[in-house]
Design an enzyme around this catalytic site. Sequence first.
Site, PDB file in Angstrom:
ATOM      1  N   GLU A  10      -4.583  -0.321  -5.003  1.00 23.59           N
ATOM      2  CA  GLU A  10      -4.385   1.217  -6.157  1.00 23.59           C
ATOM      3  C   GLU A  10      -3.423   1.073  -7.022  1.00 23.59           C
ATOM      4  O   GLU A  10      -2.967   2.321  -7.367  1.00 23.59           O
ATOM      5  CB  GLU A  10      -5.322   2.790  -5.532  1.00 23.59           C
ATOM      6  CG  GLU A  10      -5.960   1.768  -4.949  1.00 23.59           C
ATOM      7  CD  GLU A  10      -7.000   3.113  -4.173  1.00 23.59           C
ATOM      8  OE1 GLU A  10      -6.360   4.976  -4.453  1.00 23.59           O
ATOM      9  OE2 GLU A  10      -8.015   3.657  -4.105  1.00 23.59           O
TER      10      GLU A  10
ATOM     11  N   GLU B  56     -12.376  -0.966  -0.074  1.00 24.93           N
ATOM     12  CA  GLU B  56     -12.557   0.910   0.539  1.00 24.93           C
ATOM     13  C   GLU B  56     -13.528   1.139  -0.807  1.00 24.93           C
ATOM     14  O   GLU B  56     -13.994   0.655  -1.498  1.00 24.93           O
ATOM     15  CB  GLU B  56     -11.562   1.289  -0.416  1.00 24.93           C
ATOM     16  CG  GLU B  56     -10.117   1.189   0.327  1.00 24.93           C
ATOM     17  CD  GLU B  56      -8.980   2.093   0.034  1.00 24.93           C
ATOM     18  OE1 GLU B  56      -8.634   2.992   0.144  1.00 24.93           O
ATOM     19  OE2 GLU B  56      -8.160   1.560  -0.118  1.00 24.93           O
TER      20      GLU B  56
ATOM     21  N   TYR C 125     -14.840   5.239  -3.612  1.00 21.58           N
ATOM     22  CA  TYR C 125     -15.347   6.634  -3.558  1.00 21.58           C
ATOM     23  C   TYR C 125     -16.292   6.929  -4.395  1.00 21.58           C
ATOM     24  O   TYR C 125     -17.056   7.750  -3.634  1.00 21.58           O
ATOM     25  CB  TYR C 125     -14.095   7.119  -3.285  1.00 21.58           C
ATOM     26  CG  TYR C 125     -13.138   6.438  -2.529  1.00 21.58           C
ATOM     27  CD1 TYR C 125     -13.439   6.851  -1.201  1.00 21.58           C
ATOM     28  CD2 TYR C 125     -11.665   5.818  -3.053  1.00 21.58           C
ATOM     29  CE1 TYR C 125     -13.034   6.288  -0.034  1.00 21.58           C
ATOM     30  CE2 TYR C 125     -11.531   5.400  -2.000  1.00 21.58           C
ATOM     31  CZ  TYR C 125     -11.426   5.153  -0.363  1.00 21.58           C
ATOM     32  OH  TYR C 125     -10.837   4.914   0.914  1.00 21.58           O
TER      33      TYR C 125
ATOM     34  N   HIS D  77       0.494  -1.366   0.254  1.00 25.40           N
ATOM     35  CA  HIS D  77       0.043  -0.283  -0.028  1.00 25.40           C
ATOM     36  C   HIS D  77       1.344   0.937   0.143  1.00 25.40           C
ATOM     37  O   HIS D  77       0.627   1.969   1.265  1.00 25.40           O
ATOM     38  CB  HIS D  77      -1.170   0.013   1.331  1.00 25.40           C
ATOM     39  CG  HIS D  77      -1.909   0.996   0.769  1.00 25.40           C
ATOM     40  ND1 HIS D  77      -3.209   0.039   1.254  1.00 25.40           N
ATOM     41  CD2 HIS D  77      -2.476   2.117   0.896  1.00 25.40           C
ATOM     42  CE1 HIS D  77      -4.568   1.552   1.056  1.00 25.40           C
ATOM     43  NE2 HIS D  77      -3.639   2.380   0.668  1.00 25.40           N
TER      44      HIS D  77
HETATM   45  C1  BG6 Z   1      -7.633   5.175  -1.661  1.00 23.48           C
HETATM   46  C2  BG6 Z   1      -6.339   5.185  -0.759  1.00 23.48           C
HETATM   47  O1  BG6 Z   1      -6.637   6.456  -2.636  1.00 23.48           O
HETATM   48  O2  BG6 Z   1      -8.428   6.401  -0.858  1.00 23.48           O
HETATM   49  C3  BG6 Z   1      -6.340   5.176   0.985  1.00 23.48           C
HETATM   50  O3  BG6 Z   1      -6.171   3.570  -0.973  1.00 23.48           O
HETATM   51  C4  BG6 Z   1      -6.606   6.730   1.496  1.00 23.48           C
HETATM   52  O4  BG6 Z   1      -4.948   4.812   1.446  1.00 23.48           O
HETATM   53  C5  BG6 Z   1      -7.767   7.043   0.552  1.00 23.48           C
HETATM   54  O5  BG6 Z   1      -6.739   7.314   2.167  1.00 23.48           O
HETATM   55  C6  BG6 Z   1      -8.992   8.229   0.665  1.00 23.48           C
HETATM   56  O6  BG6 Z   1      -7.845   9.073  -0.644  1.00 23.48           O
HETATM   57  P1  BG6 Z   1      -7.709  10.390   0.266  1.00 23.48           P
HETATM   58  O7  BG6 Z   1      -7.187  11.302  -0.354  1.00 23.48           O
HETATM   59  O8  BG6 Z   1      -9.525  10.820   1.257  1.00 23.48           O
HETATM   60  O9  BG6 Z   1      -6.908  10.314   1.878  1.00 23.48           O
END
Ligand code: BG6
Length: 476
Positions: free
Chosen positions: A168, A377, A299, A122
């Site tokens: 990722e 995630e 996300y 990671h």
């Molecule tokens: C993903 C990663 O990109 O999103 C995480 O695998 C990361 O490690 C998460 O924390 C959220 O992104 P951010 O930029 O809001 O911390």
Amino acid sequence: HQKLVPFSKNFLWGSASAAYQVEGAWNEDGKGLSVWDNFVQKPGTTFKNSNGNVAVDHYHRFKEDVALMAEQGLKAYRFSISWSRILPNGKGTINQKGLDFYNELIDELLKYDIEPIVTIYHWDLPQALQDEYNGWESREIIEDFTAYAKILFDAFSDRVRHWVSLNEQNVFIMHGYMLGSHPPAVQNLKRMYEANHIANLANASVIKAFREGGYPGKIGPSFAYTPSYPVDCHPENIIANENMADYSAHFWMDVYVYGRYPKVMLTTLEKMGIAPTILPTDTDLLKQGTPDFMGLNYYQSVTIASNPLDGVSFSGKANYSGEKGTTQEAGMPGLFKMVSNPYLEKTNWDWTIDPNGLRVCLRRISSRYNLPVLITENGLGEFDTLEDGKIHDNERINYLHSHCLAIQEAITDGVEVIGYCTWSFTDLLSWLNGYQKRYGFVYVDRDENSEKELKRYKKDSFYWYQQVIKSNGQSL
Ligand code: BG6
């Protein structure tokens, strides 16, 4: 409305983290430096120069954190292993204390019947390998990454059933070699596509080694899938969205599953003189190292319009401070650009809130790649306020609730979903956004300026997810 199919009784209701973002203890017990330990020392690289030196001190408080997971009823916990804690120089001598830490963590989880899901990489590459041969830019890393992964398989595969190879790849490669906002902070597309190809080979090599070693369990990469929609039905915007889909999704997932790059995208890169060097033996390796499942980090979705040759690029400013509306337009000149979606709300960091996008990802992965999906995630990063020992994070509950329903809809559509790991269990360091962008079920009382006492507080969402798990999703 169609009748929703219930979650299977083995569904892994989980939560996730990553070593650099939670552990701290950056130079303790024989750990070597990672590229992140190094990168954050340079002023101005992160929000308020925040770093993970102490993070949320999970290294020393993991028993307290696992007890909270048990209280919540988690079925699975995804965490990553710090390569330089196991191999301080990235290769060679093993640091026994590093292995001891993860052995204890795994045993502590199993004590409460929480399944450990282990991410092998990671983003915290050993600095020694960056110094020696430029890390992901050298084919030497394929052998070193495989040797490191084998140490983990030998040490933990008696207790670990799900492994994530690379987390990722698309994000660490694009931030590291195009945007220059992650280590090694390069801005060079030619170097980016070479490093990306080498990362593909390393990923396949580790999966191949896992199979050949006869280890029990399943393995796959976690992909940051940001699905895209055309802004309207104008033919130019449709092609722009096709470009985006190839550029941002198929360019990685097709390689993982089919061992080849999408034809159109590869042709574009060849014309631009930035296509990677693909040796004849590479294709064999890629085809021998295909995943058992696709790990999905979701996300938000993006909306796409055409972008002229002299149009916007990815040099635009991103919002790392939580000041809504400060993200600038970005895209690839001649290919596509990202525009606002009038139908979707955004977070304070300008990320769209789109549960339907999760359903889209699940359906596309299932139909295009015919693989089960482990959601590794998904979550909401927001400001939280601690008041009288309580945190009323209704926005997070709404976000997670709507995304769980989208998963159930996808399951009803026919997608095989192994489990759902929210991001994150405790609050943690958001690589570039400091400690104020919080994702956890458990609030950790610290900020960029002070570690305070790092006290843990259960947010309202902690209790909400507890009910979801207890009812196996029926309370949704
Ligand atoms: C993903 C990663 O990109 O999103 C995480 O695998 C990361 O490690 C998460 O924390 C959220 O992104 P951010 O930029 O809001 O911390």
